[in-house]
Design an enzyme around this catalytic site. Structure first.
Site, PDB file in Angstrom:
ATOM      1  N   LYS A 144       0.835  -1.215   0.000  1.00  0.00           N
ATOM      2  CA  LYS A 144       0.000   0.000   0.000  1.00  0.00           C
ATOM      3  C   LYS A 144       0.863   1.257   0.000  1.00  0.00           C
ATOM      4  CE  LYS A 144      -1.744   1.526   4.095  1.00  0.00           C
ATOM      5  NZ  LYS A 144      -1.403   2.928   4.433  1.00  0.00           N
ATOM      6  N   ASN A 145       1.834   1.304   0.906  1.00  0.00           N
ATOM      7  CA  ASN A 145       2.594   2.546   1.082  1.00  0.00           C
ATOM      8  C   ASN A 145       3.642   2.771  -0.013  1.00  0.00           C
ATOM      9  OD1 ASN A 145       1.047   3.141   3.247  1.00  0.00           O
ATOM     10  ND2 ASN A 145       2.564   2.549   4.794  1.00  0.00           N
ATOM     11  N   CYS A 188      -5.126  12.675  12.998  1.00  0.00           N
ATOM     12  CA  CYS A 188      -5.814  11.399  12.846  1.00  0.00           C
ATOM     13  C   CYS A 188      -5.646  10.631  14.139  1.00  0.00           C
ATOM     14  CB  CYS A 188      -5.319  10.624  11.632  1.00  0.00           C
ATOM     15  SG  CYS A 188      -3.783   9.793  11.888  1.00  0.00           S
ATOM     16  N   ASP A 193       4.520   0.476  12.123  1.00  0.00           N
ATOM     17  CA  ASP A 193       3.364  -0.213  11.536  1.00  0.00           C
ATOM     18  C   ASP A 193       3.270  -1.687  11.953  1.00  0.00           C
ATOM     19  OD1 ASP A 193       2.661   2.140  10.329  1.00  0.00           O
ATOM     20  OD2 ASP A 193       3.417   1.599   8.344  1.00  0.00           O
ATOM     21  N   ARG A 211      -8.575  -0.638   4.564  1.00  0.00           N
ATOM     22  CA  ARG A 211      -7.687   0.385   4.006  1.00  0.00           C
ATOM     23  C   ARG A 211      -6.329  -0.219   3.639  1.00  0.00           C
ATOM     24  NH1 ARG A 211      -6.259   4.506   7.793  1.00  0.00           N
ATOM     25  NH2 ARG A 211      -4.916   4.964   6.056  1.00  0.00           N
TER      26      ARG A 211
HETATM   27  N1  EPU Z   1       6.133  14.614  11.014  1.00  0.00           N
HETATM   28  C1  EPU Z   1       6.166  15.965  11.314  1.00  0.00           C
HETATM   29  N2  EPU Z   1       6.150  16.852  10.270  1.00  0.00           N
HETATM   30  C2  EPU Z   1       6.067  16.456   8.976  1.00  0.00           C
HETATM   31  C3  EPU Z   1       6.034  15.092   8.680  1.00  0.00           C
HETATM   32  C4  EPU Z   1       6.059  14.175   9.715  1.00  0.00           C
HETATM   33  O1  EPU Z   1       6.220  16.346  12.469  1.00  0.00           O
HETATM   34  O2  EPU Z   1       6.042  17.332   8.096  1.00  0.00           O
HETATM   35  C5  EPU Z   1       6.184  13.632  12.115  1.00  0.00           C
HETATM   36  C6  EPU Z   1       4.909  12.786  12.212  1.00  0.00           C
HETATM   37  O3  EPU Z   1       3.900  13.449  12.953  1.00  0.00           O
HETATM   38  C7  EPU Z   1       5.414  11.539  12.874  1.00  0.00           C
HETATM   39  C8  EPU Z   1       6.828  11.387  12.300  1.00  0.00           C
HETATM   40  O4  EPU Z   1       7.192  12.680  11.811  1.00  0.00           O
HETATM   41  O5  EPU Z   1       5.488  11.727  14.262  1.00  0.00           O
HETATM   42  C9  EPU Z   1       6.972  10.393  11.166  1.00  0.00           C
HETATM   43  O6  EPU Z   1       5.911  10.555  10.254  1.00  0.00           O
HETATM   44  P1  EPU Z   1       6.048  10.253   8.690  1.00  0.00           P
HETATM   45  O7  EPU Z   1       5.913  11.529   7.953  1.00  0.00           O
HETATM   46  O8  EPU Z   1       7.242   9.412   8.423  1.00  0.00           O
HETATM   47  O9  EPU Z   1       4.732   9.393   8.435  1.00  0.00           O
HETATM   48  P2  EPU Z   1       3.896   9.428   7.110  1.00  0.00           P
HETATM   49  O10 EPU Z   1       4.778   9.643   5.961  1.00  0.00           O
HETATM   50  O11 EPU Z   1       2.708  10.295   7.280  1.00  0.00           O
HETATM   51  C10 EPU Z   1       4.142   6.896   6.509  1.00  0.00           C
HETATM   52  C11 EPU Z   1       3.201   5.734   6.308  1.00  0.00           C
HETATM   53  C12 EPU Z   1       2.608   5.340   7.646  1.00  0.00           C
HETATM   54  C13 EPU Z   1       3.763   4.944   8.575  1.00  0.00           C
HETATM   55  C14 EPU Z   1       4.749   6.114   8.700  1.00  0.00           C
HETATM   56  C15 EPU Z   1       5.977   5.778   9.527  1.00  0.00           C
HETATM   57  C16 EPU Z   1       2.423   6.131   4.065  1.00  0.00           C
HETATM   58  C17 EPU Z   1       1.299   6.482   3.158  1.00  0.00           C
HETATM   59  N3  EPU Z   1       2.156   6.137   5.363  1.00  0.00           N
HETATM   60  O12 EPU Z   1       3.338   7.933   7.063  1.00  0.00           O
HETATM   61  O13 EPU Z   1       1.796   4.212   7.418  1.00  0.00           O
HETATM   62  O14 EPU Z   1       3.271   4.619   9.845  1.00  0.00           O
HETATM   63  O15 EPU Z   1       5.190   6.518   7.389  1.00  0.00           O
HETATM   64  O16 EPU Z   1       6.644   4.696   8.993  1.00  0.00           O
HETATM   65  O17 EPU Z   1       3.505   5.804   3.607  1.00  0.00           O
HETATM   66  C18 EPU Z   1       0.083   2.677   7.887  1.00  0.00           C
HETATM   67  O18 EPU Z   1       0.338   2.120   6.801  1.00  0.00           O
HETATM   68  O19 EPU Z   1      -0.668   2.161   8.764  1.00  0.00           O
HETATM   69  C19 EPU Z   1       0.690   3.959   8.178  1.00  0.00           C
HETATM   70  C20 EPU Z   1       0.219   4.785   9.118  1.00  0.00           C
END
Ligand code: EPU
Length: 417
Positions: free
Chosen positions: A22-23, A117, A305, A397
């Site tokens: 998915k990701n 979320c 995850d 999802r």
């Molecule tokens: N963060 C910030 N600012 C930003 C971006 C992130 O503070 O601009 C913080 C977030 O709040 C969090 C941390 O940095 O505390 C890491 O977040 P990240 O941005 O890496 O998460 P994401 O990109 O939103 C992806 C996956 C998630 C997975 C996380 C961590 C996708 C679509 N989603 O989310 O997947 O948990 O990386 O590995 O790739 C899931 O599949 O269940 C899922 C939540």
């Protein structure tokens, strides 16, 4: 609202095929915005999040054809409407991945702010900061991120924290920027490498993906390509944990042990027997698992995850485990549901202390997010009696055909409306 009923206590045995990730699929679908040619994508999982992303792209003007269930072709000749509306974004935060490619291709993007979320606040400041450093003008108006840029400029960006979609967004935007972009403190997840491979096959010049410094030399345009989405390492890990927790034997096809070494290491610590080849993993467990401590962190460390699924395993393991969540501030919501099943868990800050008991009891529980729902499915599989899981849309999802796959492995699982 549909619910899942699981009759627990049966070992999972047999073979399952792992779906595309998915990701990885979500950012690759967004990459189609970067070219007017057709992007052919294979191994796309049939999931709610993928359907939402396809609907978002379609309403922007992308022509989409789904050839068979896992092959999708996208052609973005004109982008009539570079807008991701609130009604669609609120169900899927990954819509933020549209920001970088839309801006790079059309010079404008209007994306509803994803908002908080269940698992945490999840700000997108790093995405915005990076694009601003590349010359974009960004304002937040009426709950939307409005970005404009005539021509993005390559630059050096040091990210304040490791962010997966942040890295992907900036990497996509930088492919069409003028000059070279260097992303420092970049995420190293395998999904970043998968996206970089797709972009490079479209003519991008990206090097270093998979390391914490990624260099992107901007090009004038990208062209069509074919890409096969990598296997889902979290689905893989979820099935492996289910195999160990139910003390069964599962053979997983179409996956790779190199994508989840930290998870395999933890499973070996429980006492499970793991064998693997280039594209398969076999897990076998014939006794009570040993409890294991874990701490989530960015790749290659233990993935957030997979934290919830290991919590279920620890509930019935021999010993006491400490599970610490460091990525998201509110990702222990499954604890209260597991406690309804008689689990012995205490939470102190971001750490759960899990004392293993012999068996969980089936109960009515509620899924609070995608991975929490997977944790409850595993808990249901090992519990005494029936477990009824509510709000199962969370599971849809991210897990393709999960009931069919688990039924084939001998689980008694049924969806009711
Ligand atoms: N963060 C910030 N600012 C930003 C971006 C992130 O503070 O601009 C913080 C977030 O709040 C969090 C941390 O940095 O505390 C890491 O977040 P990240 O941005 O890496 O998460 P994401 O990109 O939103 C992806 C996956 C998630 C997975 C996380 C961590 C996708 C679509 N989603 O989310 O997947 O948990 O990386 O590995 O790739 C899931 O599949 O269940 C899922 C939540």
């Amino acid at each position: 609202m549909p619910k899942l009923i699981i009759h627990g206590g049966l070992p999972l045995c047999g073979e399952a095929r792992i779906s595309g990730a998915k990701n990885a699929a979500l950012p690759v679908l967004c990459a189609a915005l970067l070219t007017s040619d057709t992007l052919h994508i294979k191994n796309v999982p049939q999931l709610q999040d993928v359907s939402t992303m396809l609907s978002l792209l379609e309403q922007m003007g992308v022509k989409i054809s789904v050839n068979n269930s896992s092959q999708v072709e996208l052609t973005t000749l004109n982008l009539a409407n570079p807008v991701a509306p609130y009604e669609m974004v609120k169900t899927m935060r990954a819509a933020i991945l549209l920001l970088g490619p839309l801006l790079a291709r059309t010079g404008e993007a209007n994306i509803s702010l994803p908002g908080g979320c269940a698992i945490g606040l999840r700000p997108v400041d790093q995405h915005i900061k990076g694009l601003q450093a590349m010359g974009a003008e960004i304002s937040i108006k009426h709950g939307y991120i409005h970005a404009v840029a005539n021509q993005l400029q390559g630059t050096r960006i040091v990210m304040d924290m490791v962010t997966v979609t942040g890295t992907e967004n900036l990497m996509m935007a930088a492919t069409l920027a003028k000059g070279t972009t260097i992303l420092e403190n970049a995420a190293r997840e395998p999904e970043i490498i998968d996206l970089a491979n797709c972009l490079n096959s479209m003519g991008a010049k990206i090097s270093g993906a998979g390391n914490d410094i990624i260099t992107i030399e901007g090009v004038k345009s990208l062209h069509g390509a074919q890409h096969t989405v990598m296997p889902d390492r979290i689905e893989t890990g979820t099935f492996l944990v289910a195999g160990v927790a139910t003390r069964g034997e599962i053979h997983l096809k179409n996956t790779s042990p190199y994508l989840l070494e930290s998870v395999l290491g933890k499973l070996i610590e429980t006492g499970a027997n793991i064998e693997s080849g280039e594209n398969w993993i076999n897990v076998k467990m014939n006794r009570r698992p040993k409890s294991i401590n874990l701490r989530t962190a960015p790749y290659p460390a233990f993935p957030t995850d997979m934290q919830a699924q290991f919590m279920s395993l620890n509930c019935v393991a021999d010993g006491t485990a400490m599970i610490t969540e460091t990525i998201f501030e509110n990702r222990l919501m499954h604890v209260q549901e597991l406690k309804r099943m008689n689990a012995d868990i205490e939470v102190e800050g971001h750490t759960a202390i899990v004392r293993g008991i012999e068996q969980l009891d089936g109960a009515n529980v509620m899924a609070t997010d995608l991975r929490a729902s997977a944790c409850l499915v595993i808990a249901g599989l090992i519990a005494r009696g029936d477990t009824v899981i509510d709000r199962i849309y969370h599971l849809d999802r991210g897990y393709e055909c999960i009931e069919d796959k688990l039924s084939n492995l001998g689980a008694k699982i049924m969806r009711i409306n």
